[in-house]
Write an enzyme that holds these catalytic residues in place. Sequence first.
Site, PDB file in Angstrom:
ATOM      1  N   LYS A 114       0.823  -1.214   0.000  1.00 31.42           N
ATOM      2  CA  LYS A 114       0.000   0.000   0.000  1.00 31.42           C
ATOM      3  C   LYS A 114       0.853   1.259   0.000  1.00 31.42           C
ATOM      4  CE  LYS A 114      -4.375  -1.534   1.973  1.00 31.42           C
ATOM      5  NZ  LYS A 114      -5.368  -1.313   3.053  1.00 31.42           N
ATOM      6  N   LYS A 195      -4.717  -9.611  -7.484  1.00 31.03           N
ATOM      7  CA  LYS A 195      -6.032  -9.722  -6.845  1.00 31.03           C
ATOM      8  C   LYS A 195      -6.927  -8.569  -7.306  1.00 31.03           C
ATOM      9  CE  LYS A 195      -5.438  -6.993  -2.661  1.00 31.03           C
ATOM     10  NZ  LYS A 195      -5.814  -6.772  -1.274  1.00 31.03           N
ATOM     11  N   LYS A 198      -9.941  -2.195  -5.781  1.00 32.92           N
ATOM     12  CA  LYS A 198     -10.465  -0.938  -6.322  1.00 32.92           C
ATOM     13  C   LYS A 198      -9.350  -0.110  -6.956  1.00 32.92           C
ATOM     14  CE  LYS A 198     -10.345   0.786  -1.666  1.00 32.92           C
ATOM     15  NZ  LYS A 198     -10.307  -0.482  -0.927  1.00 32.92           N
TER      16      LYS A 198
END
Length: 328
Positions: A114, A195, A198
Amino acid sequence: DRVPRVFSGIQPTSDSFHLGNYLGALRQWVALQDTSDAFYCVVDLHAITVDHDPKVLHERSRVSAAQLLALGIDPERSTLFVQSQVPEHAMLAWIMGCETGFGEASRMTQFKDKSAKQERTTVGLFTYPILQVADILLYQTERVPVGEDQRQHLELSRDLAIRFNNTYGQTFTVPDVHIVKETATIKDLAEPEKKMSKSSASPRGCLYLLDEPNQMRKKVKSAVTDSEAEVRYDPDAKPGVSNLMNIYAALGNTTIEKLEAEYAGRGYGDFKGDLADVVADYLGPISARTKEFLADKAELDRILVKGAEKARHVASRTLAKAYKKVGF
Ligand code: ADP
Ligand code: NA
């Protein structure tokens, strides 16, 4: 007999949940209501660990709660609430942070993924898994339904619960992860080695629960597969087709074996066309139901206020115990 306590959370970080969220986690949330005492949380404290727009966060939390209701979360049976309305989450997170080794926290791989996508990485993003530990432990949780990407954070929750109990005496239930193997990681439709998320690079990669049915059909029909034309399950060699088969089996109430037999010798066109209908039929009604829950503002408020009260009742007791144990 006491039924098991279940807890899970989801971030209000987009206008709609996606198929990965649904098959990896939310479907289990709905199913587990029948056999457990479930606490389900819209985790808005987690949502501010990355760049966010304060003008939309509150509304997204409401839309998230409305989607959960539309999917079948029943506020009469389960406790549905928004994290920021229960201050005990942040309070226990502080204590758990003081029990976590810096090296231990540094090993969390989701932080690395992230933070690589952020212009500016915050300490909040680094300590995100510790807040998640607090979320889970506050409810004396036995089972946590999540997708595969959360497995490492669940292991941290177990480690910290065990360590705290060993240091201070029995305080927290040690939680078990609840992951459904077949749908543990739904893949991106455009890049099936990644995966679904969004933050997909392709506008066709992520299928949102609130997409228009025709948009859903288009995304399924344009999903990346491979140059063979054989509907055969092989996640390593054929990740695209295998992902579509997992989705089909889960939403179409069938099995991989039956799909292989049904589409033998028929190529991808028929298969994708039928899957497009299965997906659109299954997910299509969710938008209208979400809108209904959003339209009755007072009722949605009432559900969330009541949920937060019920959550606080349990959370405050656990926090009081932990406070006493550490010497406050
Ligand atoms: P996102 O990963 O989209 O940011 P969250 O972090 O709020 O969403 O995750 C909500 C739940 O959805 C978690 O239990 C997570 O494991 C699950 N989940 C997210 N993406 C997927 C996926 N592609 N496949 C399976 N489960 C997923
Ligand atoms: Na996630």
